[in-house]
Design a protein around this motif. Structure first.
Motif, mmCIF file in Angstrom:
data_model
loop_
_atom_site.group_PDB
_atom_site.id
_atom_site.type_symbol
_atom_site.label_atom_id
_atom_site.label_comp_id
_atom_site.label_asym_id
_atom_site.label_seq_id
_atom_site.Cartn_x
_atom_site.Cartn_y
_atom_site.Cartn_z
ATOM 1 N N GLY A 7 1.051 -1.605 -0.120
ATOM 2 C CA GLY A 7 -0.207 -0.335 0.165
ATOM 3 C C GLY A 7 0.644 1.151 -0.018
ATOM 4 O O GLY A 7 -0.124 2.354 0.208
ATOM 5 N N CYS A 8 2.213 1.114 -0.369
ATOM 6 C CA CYS A 8 2.807 2.870 0.167
ATOM 7 C C CYS A 8 3.116 2.759 -1.533
ATOM 8 O O CYS A 8 3.958 1.628 -2.035
ATOM 9 N N VAL A 9 3.223 3.857 -1.860
ATOM 10 C CA VAL A 9 3.534 4.164 -3.293
ATOM 11 C C VAL A 9 5.232 4.245 -3.173
ATOM 12 O O VAL A 9 6.173 4.083 -2.450
ATOM 13 N N CYS A 24 11.663 6.515 2.292
ATOM 14 C CA CYS A 24 12.445 6.426 2.215
ATOM 15 C C CYS A 24 14.010 6.887 2.570
ATOM 16 O O CYS A 24 13.911 7.924 2.801
ATOM 17 N N LEU A 25 14.889 6.321 3.267
ATOM 18 C CA LEU A 25 16.195 6.550 3.899
ATOM 19 C C LEU A 25 17.166 7.389 2.689
ATOM 20 O O LEU A 25 16.895 6.736 1.803
ATOM 21 N N PRO A 26 17.802 8.201 2.800
ATOM 22 C CA PRO A 26 19.310 9.064 1.271
ATOM 23 C C PRO A 26 19.295 6.904 1.036
ATOM 24 O O PRO A 26 20.232 6.099 1.742
ATOM 25 N N ASN A 32 8.902 0.326 -1.307
ATOM 26 C CA ASN A 32 9.019 -0.140 -0.619
ATOM 27 C C ASN A 32 10.869 0.294 -0.258
ATOM 28 O O ASN A 32 11.686 -0.354 0.762
ATOM 29 N N CYS A 33 11.286 1.312 -0.974
ATOM 30 C CA CYS A 33 12.593 1.388 -0.769
ATOM 31 C C CYS A 33 13.349 -0.159 -0.966
ATOM 32 O O CYS A 33 14.682 0.680 -0.635
ATOM 33 N N GLY A 43 22.155 10.036 -1.564
ATOM 34 C CA GLY A 43 21.321 11.208 -0.607
ATOM 35 C C GLY A 43 19.819 10.838 -0.918
ATOM 36 O O GLY A 43 19.392 9.493 -1.547
ATOM 37 N N ASN A 44 18.891 11.575 -0.629
ATOM 38 C CA ASN A 44 17.510 11.903 -0.782
ATOM 39 C C ASN A 44 16.931 10.779 -1.856
ATOM 40 O O ASN A 44 17.361 12.426 -3.043
#
Length: 145
Positions: A7-9, A24-26, A32-33, A43-44
């Motif tokens: 369900g997450c984009v 998401c973390l950098p 799901n990153c 980075g970001n």
């Protein structure tokens, strides 16, 4: 898929404890990153480019690994150095080959037998017999005067 991971984009992952979507973390992107930044980015949201001093950097903070600093310039220097060695080696081998050919040619000339009708006489330049020698086959330059 269960409700906690679905369900997450893109660019977010679901927190397993709270069930909320977290950015998401950098160094990571995608569903799901799960996708690390491509080579050369960090980075970001993988929006920053690695410093020019290294071709591959840390995907989180963009730092260059110690063994990768100035990789590009080292590769160029190594290629230039190896090209120099190749050209120098080729030049030396060529010069040596030419010297060997020349030495072989001189050896062949030195060991070649002289023709049978060849005569070689040495005369003392101080003696009178050695002066005004006229080859009878050629005649004298003064004969027709």
């Amino acid at each position: 898929m269960n409700d906690r991971t679905a369900g997450c984009v893109d660019g977010y992952y679901r927190n397993g404890t709270s069930g909320t979507c977290i950015k998401c973390l950098p160094g990571y992107i995608g569903p799901n990153c799960s996708v690390p930044c491509l080579e050369g980015l960090y980075g970001n949201e993988c929006q920053q480019q690695c410093p020019s001093s290294c071709s591959i950097c840390n995907i989180i903070d963009g730092s260059c690994p110690k063994d990768m600093i100035n990789t590009t310039s080292h590769l160029i220097q190594r290629r230039s150095r190896s090209a120099f060695y190749i050209v120098t080696t080729f030049g030396c081998v060529t010069v040596l080959a030419l010297l060997l050919v020349l030495m072989f040619y001189i050896y062949k000339l030195a060991t070649q037998p002289l023709p049978q009708n060849f005569t070689f006489t040495v005369q003392d330049p101080e003696s009178e017999a050695g002066r005004n020698i006229v080859n009878p086959a050629c005649g004298s330059i003064y004969e027709n005067i």
